[in-house]
Design an enzyme around this catalytic site. Structure first.
Site, PDB file in Angstrom:
ATOM      1  N   CYS A 257       0.814  -1.220   0.000  1.00 41.79           N
ATOM      2  CA  CYS A 257       0.000   0.000   0.000  1.00 41.79           C
ATOM      3  C   CYS A 257       0.850   1.274   0.000  1.00 41.79           C
ATOM      4  CB  CYS A 257      -0.990  -0.014   1.172  1.00 41.79           C
ATOM      5  SG  CYS A 257      -0.249   0.038   2.825  1.00 41.79           S
ATOM      6  N   HIS A 305      -2.632   0.858   6.913  1.00 42.02           N
ATOM      7  CA  HIS A 305      -2.989   0.904   5.491  1.00 42.02           C
ATOM      8  C   HIS A 305      -3.113   2.346   5.018  1.00 42.02           C
ATOM      9  CE1 HIS A 305      -4.396  -0.973   1.813  1.00 42.02           C
ATOM     10  NE2 HIS A 305      -5.376  -0.090   1.755  1.00 42.02           N
ATOM     11  N   HIS A 317      -6.012   2.009  -4.139  1.00 43.75           N
ATOM     12  CA  HIS A 317      -5.022   1.462  -3.215  1.00 43.75           C
ATOM     13  C   HIS A 317      -4.567   0.067  -3.648  1.00 43.75           C
ATOM     14  CE1 HIS A 317      -7.868  -1.204  -0.655  1.00 43.75           C
ATOM     15  NE2 HIS A 317      -8.440  -0.955  -1.811  1.00 43.75           N
TER      16      HIS A 317
END
Length: 344
Positions: A257, A305, A317
């Site tokens: 990420c 994240h 993402h």
């Protein structure tokens, strides 16, 4: 008169066979009762998803340690070069003082106090302040410079030693975090292996379909309403939709990420942190979702994240192991923490 016969006793062999049969029956019944039920596909998927989330959180801690390692390596290199330059300067100062002694010798002998310096450690000599007034002004100044340089070198060597110790500690930490990540991914694979091949294929197809559907339904937010360089970076990231997730990877073919964010900003000439723990410091924080603009970074679940805000409550993402870069509803990404607008 009726005859009474004694019932025939079963033979020893028959008793043994019956006993063994009974024992086997009990054992089978017990095994059936204790045998673990076949895992439910939904339950396995939930556990696998949880392990993948834990692996992703560990990945960001790994990325942060990796980033710290890079910083320490640069600091150690700079300090070592500084120490080397300082040592060369010290050698030059000592050489200059030696030249003075040679000149004095040729002129009729070396000053006793200078002779003492040349045959002993400078620090020990300079601690004897009484000897200083026996030297010429030029010699005394040279000795003071040597003493100052030695003290500076000692401090720089100590600092370099400390940084090297920190670097060794971070490298050890990296190894531990790598094992944690690999362990969680291995546990997830073990769970998947409890399913049939058909069930695993169905789960994989479901994940692929989720990526296709999310990307098909989504439209990136209006770039003109985006946050400058952040919107440009998001557009770069959008060219990587469909690329696989890979922990610790910053592209160009796979990403985690924070790696996707790092790569995307690099494409537009901006360097940001290479982990979620440093990317949060690349701009002012935005706590209200309604204030987000396309291109802002959005962070979730205790910095486990990060993604780009793509408008309409969606995020572009790199989701998790086993999934591809996609646009997805932020409601499914964990607890929202805040946004960050890179470039202000």
């Amino acid at each position: 008169m009726a005859s009474h016969r004694r019932p025939k006793q079963p033979s020893r062999t028959r008793v043994t066979v019956l006993s063994l049969a009974a024992t086997a029956a009990v054992a089978l019944t017990s095994q059936s009762a204790n045998a673990a039920p076949k895992p439910d596909k939904k339950e396995v998927k939930a556990k696998v998803d949880n392990l993948h989330e834990e692996a992703e959180a560990a990945t960001e801690r790994f990325n942060a340690a990796k980033e710290k390692q890079g910083t320490l390596e640069k600091q150690v290199k700079n300090l070592q070069e500084k120490v080397a330059r300082g040592q060369a300067e010290l050698n030059d100062l000592r050489k200059g003082l030696g030249s003075m002694a040679t000149a004095q010798y040729r002129a009729g002998g070396v000053d006793p106090s200078l002779q003492l310096f040349l045959s002993s450690e400078p620090d020990q000599f300079l601690d004897r302040a009484a000897a200083m007034n026996q030297l010429s002004t030029k010699q005394a100044e040279s000795l003071r410079k040597i003493q100052s340089k030695q003290r500076t070198l000692a401090q720089e060597r100590e600092e370099a030693s400390g940084k090297l110790a920190d670097l060794a500690s971070v490298r050890k930490e990296l190894g531990e975090k790598r094992q944690t990540i690999q362990g969680k991914l291995a546990d997830a694979q073990k769970l998947l292996n409890t399913l049939t091949q058909a069930e695993r294929d169905a789960m994989s197809e479901q994940e692929d379909r989720a990526s296709r559907d999310a990307n098909g339904r989504s439209q990136l937010g209006d770039v003109s309403s985006g946050s400058g360089i952040g919107a440009a970076a998001m557009q770069a990231a959008s060219t990587k939709m469909g690329s696989p997730y890979s922990w610790g990877s910053k592209g160009p073919n796979s990403f985690d990420c924070s790696g996707l964010v790092y790569w995307a900003f690099k494409q537009v000439g901006r360097t940001v942190g290479s982990s979620t723990y440093t990317q949060v410091n690349d701009g002012p924080k935005i706590y209200n979702k309604s204030d987000l603009r396309p291109g802002d970074l959005v962070f979730f679940s205790g910095l486990a994240h990060v993604g780009f805000y793509a408008g309409n409550g969606m995020s572009l993402h790199a989701p998790k192991p086993g999934a591809n870069v996609r646009v997805e509803d932020m409601r499914y990404l964990g607890s929202f923490m805040y946004g960050v607008r890179v470039g202000g």
